[in-house]
Design a protein around this motif. Structure first.
Motif, PDB file in Angstrom:
ATOM      1  N   MET A  25      -4.887  -2.909  10.788  1.00  0.00           N
ATOM      2  CA  MET A  25      -4.263  -1.838   9.678  1.00  0.00           C
ATOM      3  C   MET A  25      -3.127  -1.642   8.950  1.00  0.00           C
ATOM      4  O   MET A  25      -2.442  -2.182   8.259  1.00  0.00           O
ATOM      5  CB  MET A  25      -4.646   0.132   9.806  1.00  0.00           C
ATOM      6  CG  MET A  25      -4.932   1.046   8.482  1.00  0.00           C
ATOM      7  SD  MET A  25      -5.011   2.419   8.517  1.00  0.00           S
ATOM      8  CE  MET A  25      -4.474   2.939   9.793  1.00  0.00           C
ATOM      9  N   LEU A  26      -2.102  -1.615   9.793  1.00  0.00           N
ATOM     10  CA  LEU A  26      -1.037  -2.207  10.274  1.00  0.00           C
ATOM     11  C   LEU A  26      -0.582  -3.340  10.276  1.00  0.00           C
ATOM     12  O   LEU A  26       0.175  -3.860   9.201  1.00  0.00           O
ATOM     13  CB  LEU A  26       0.058  -1.888  11.792  1.00  0.00           C
ATOM     14  CG  LEU A  26       0.544  -0.777  11.843  1.00  0.00           C
ATOM     15  CD1 LEU A  26       1.127  -0.146  13.687  1.00  0.00           C
ATOM     16  CD2 LEU A  26       1.676   0.216  11.180  1.00  0.00           C
ATOM     17  N   GLN A  27      -0.843  -4.249  10.334  1.00  0.00           N
ATOM     18  CA  GLN A  27      -0.657  -5.953  10.397  1.00  0.00           C
ATOM     19  C   GLN A  27      -0.945  -6.218   8.585  1.00  0.00           C
ATOM     20  O   GLN A  27      -0.544  -7.212   8.071  1.00  0.00           O
ATOM     21  CB  GLN A  27      -1.500  -7.170  10.926  1.00  0.00           C
ATOM     22  CG  GLN A  27      -0.496  -6.590  12.106  1.00  0.00           C
ATOM     23  CD  GLN A  27      -1.477  -7.933  13.177  1.00  0.00           C
ATOM     24  OE1 GLN A  27      -2.850  -7.351  13.189  1.00  0.00           O
ATOM     25  NE2 GLN A  27      -1.087  -8.552  14.648  1.00  0.00           N
ATOM     26  N   ASN A  28      -2.096  -5.736   8.276  1.00  0.00           N
ATOM     27  CA  ASN A  28      -2.477  -6.022   6.998  1.00  0.00           C
ATOM     28  C   ASN A  28      -1.790  -5.221   6.054  1.00  0.00           C
ATOM     29  O   ASN A  28      -1.416  -6.187   4.207  1.00  0.00           O
ATOM     30  CB  ASN A  28      -4.136  -5.261   6.452  1.00  0.00           C
ATOM     31  CG  ASN A  28      -5.036  -6.276   7.373  1.00  0.00           C
ATOM     32  OD1 ASN A  28      -4.799  -7.564   7.299  1.00  0.00           O
ATOM     33  ND2 ASN A  28      -5.964  -5.074   7.462  1.00  0.00           N
ATOM     34  N   ALA A  60       0.270  -7.304   3.273  1.00  0.00           N
ATOM     35  CA  ALA A  60       0.373  -7.074   2.107  1.00  0.00           C
ATOM     36  C   ALA A  60       1.413  -6.766   0.609  1.00  0.00           C
ATOM     37  O   ALA A  60       1.514  -7.062  -0.067  1.00  0.00           O
ATOM     38  CB  ALA A  60      -0.524  -6.093   2.055  1.00  0.00           C
ATOM     39  N   PHE A  61       2.036  -5.988   2.326  1.00  0.00           N
ATOM     40  CA  PHE A  61       3.526  -6.104   1.200  1.00  0.00           C
ATOM     41  C   PHE A  61       4.545  -6.440   1.734  1.00  0.00           C
ATOM     42  O   PHE A  61       5.994  -5.686   1.436  1.00  0.00           O
ATOM     43  CB  PHE A  61       3.904  -4.377   1.477  1.00  0.00           C
ATOM     44  CG  PHE A  61       2.896  -3.860   0.842  1.00  0.00           C
ATOM     45  CD1 PHE A  61       2.569  -3.146  -0.783  1.00  0.00           C
ATOM     46  CD2 PHE A  61       1.493  -3.708   0.957  1.00  0.00           C
ATOM     47  CE1 PHE A  61       1.940  -2.221  -1.560  1.00  0.00           C
ATOM     48  CE2 PHE A  61       0.145  -2.309   1.003  1.00  0.00           C
ATOM     49  CZ  PHE A  61       0.551  -2.115  -0.864  1.00  0.00           C
ATOM     50  N   GLU A  62       4.762  -7.829   1.902  1.00  0.00           N
ATOM     51  CA  GLU A  62       6.103  -8.707   2.686  1.00  0.00           C
ATOM     52  C   GLU A  62       7.338  -8.433   1.725  1.00  0.00           C
ATOM     53  O   GLU A  62       8.018  -8.466   2.443  1.00  0.00           O
ATOM     54  CB  GLU A  62       5.655  -9.048   3.853  1.00  0.00           C
ATOM     55  CG  GLU A  62       6.741 -10.253   4.254  1.00  0.00           C
ATOM     56  CD  GLU A  62       6.156 -11.808   5.234  1.00  0.00           C
ATOM     57  OE1 GLU A  62       6.864 -12.384   4.722  1.00  0.00           O
ATOM     58  OE2 GLU A  62       4.881 -11.919   4.407  1.00  0.00           O
ATOM     59  N   SER A  63       6.570  -8.590   0.561  1.00  0.00           N
ATOM     60  CA  SER A  63       7.777  -8.925  -0.422  1.00  0.00           C
ATOM     61  C   SER A  63       8.464  -7.817  -0.736  1.00  0.00           C
ATOM     62  O   SER A  63       9.209  -7.710  -0.852  1.00  0.00           O
ATOM     63  CB  SER A  63       6.993  -9.984  -2.020  1.00  0.00           C
ATOM     64  OG  SER A  63       5.952  -8.947  -2.651  1.00  0.00           O
TER      65      SER A  63
END
Length: 279
Positions: A262-265, A269-272
């Protein structure tokens, strides 16, 4: 001849603590253990002999903990391994629980553990050796259990302070391990180890549904064997390199992997957004 280590286990009159103390004594270790009632502890352990020191200690009283540590050292000469196991579950949503209910859970689950660490550390520092096993819970790694928020918070706190402790003592030959048990077939979910909110609010469907599930489906069907948990504790304690994170039970192991996924997702998803805040 191998010299057996001296163990100090808190909250030992039931559950994983009791299973551990019994196994340690059967294997010839010296064990000091605490409970709110020393006679109940003595009766539950059912061991008569010089290897066992049952102690009645209020872990919230720093002076009482200090006296207990002195008592253990005067009897056994030292302490090698500490298991901070004392604690209880507090059910209730964040809105439902009073300030008093929340603080009391922190007092026992977090500050009791801190008092033990604070009083044992001078001894561990002096001999440049020692091991702490601080009992968190899978709920101290994955908190998405409705109605468990305060309990989760205490167990996340135990995990956080243990991570810091491991870093603070890394040059001293002292180890600190966070233990995250899943569901074990103990009396943890029964009255005495588990408290419910004094003033429940009917609107919290998810929390009530989970309470019913615990009462009707999980109690008696917990997958974890306390005897095997006790054996795992001893096995890890005897290792030269002990882990910082120890998940006990296939359910705990699975939920930990679920949280990591879940953390990796979310990271992906919100890296930018995450990186958009740099200068």
């Amino acid at each position: 001849m191998e010299i057996k280590k001296v163990w100090f286990v808190t909250g030992a009159s039931k559950g994983l603590g009791l299973a551990l103390v019994k196994r340690l004594l059967n294997q010839g270790y010296k064990v000091a253990a605490t409970s709110r009632n020393a006679q109940v502890l003595q009766n539950e352990v059912g061991f008569a002999g010089d290897l066992f020191l049952p102690l009645q200690v209020d872990l919230n009283d720093n002076n009482a903990v200090g006296e207990a540590v002195k008592h253990i050292v005067s009897k056994f000469g030292t302490i090698d391994i500490v298991v901070n196991n004392a604690g209880y579950g507090q059910l209730g949503t964040l809105e439902e629980l009073s300030d008093e209910e929340a603080r009391e859970n922190f007092d026992v689950n977090v500050f009791g553990t801190l008092n033990v660490i604070r009083n044992v550390m001078p001894l561990f520092r002096e001999k440049n050796a020692g091991a702490f096993f601080n009992i968190s819970s899978i709920a101290g790694f994955m908190g998405t259990f409705p109605g468990w928020g305060i309990y989760n918070a205490t167990k996340f706190a135990v995990a956080g302070l243990t991570e810091a402790l491991s870093a603070e003592t890394s040059s001293m030959g002292i180890s600190a391990t966070i233990v995250y048990p899943g569901y074990f077939k103990t009396n943890f979910l029964l009255q005495g180890s588990m408290r419910t909110a004094a003033h429940p609010i009917a609107a919290y469907k998810e929390a009530r549904d989970l309470e019913i599930m615990h009462n009707e489906q999980i109690i008696g069907n917990q997958p974890g064997d306390p005897e095997k948990a006790a054996a795992a504790f001893i096995r890890v304690a005897e290792m030269d390199a002990r882990p910082l994170h120890l998940f006990l039970g296939s359910d705990s192991f699975g939920m930990a992997n679920g949280k990591i996924e879940m953390l990796q997702n979310d990271l992906k998803a919100f890296e930018s957004v995450s990186k958009s805040t740099d200068y």
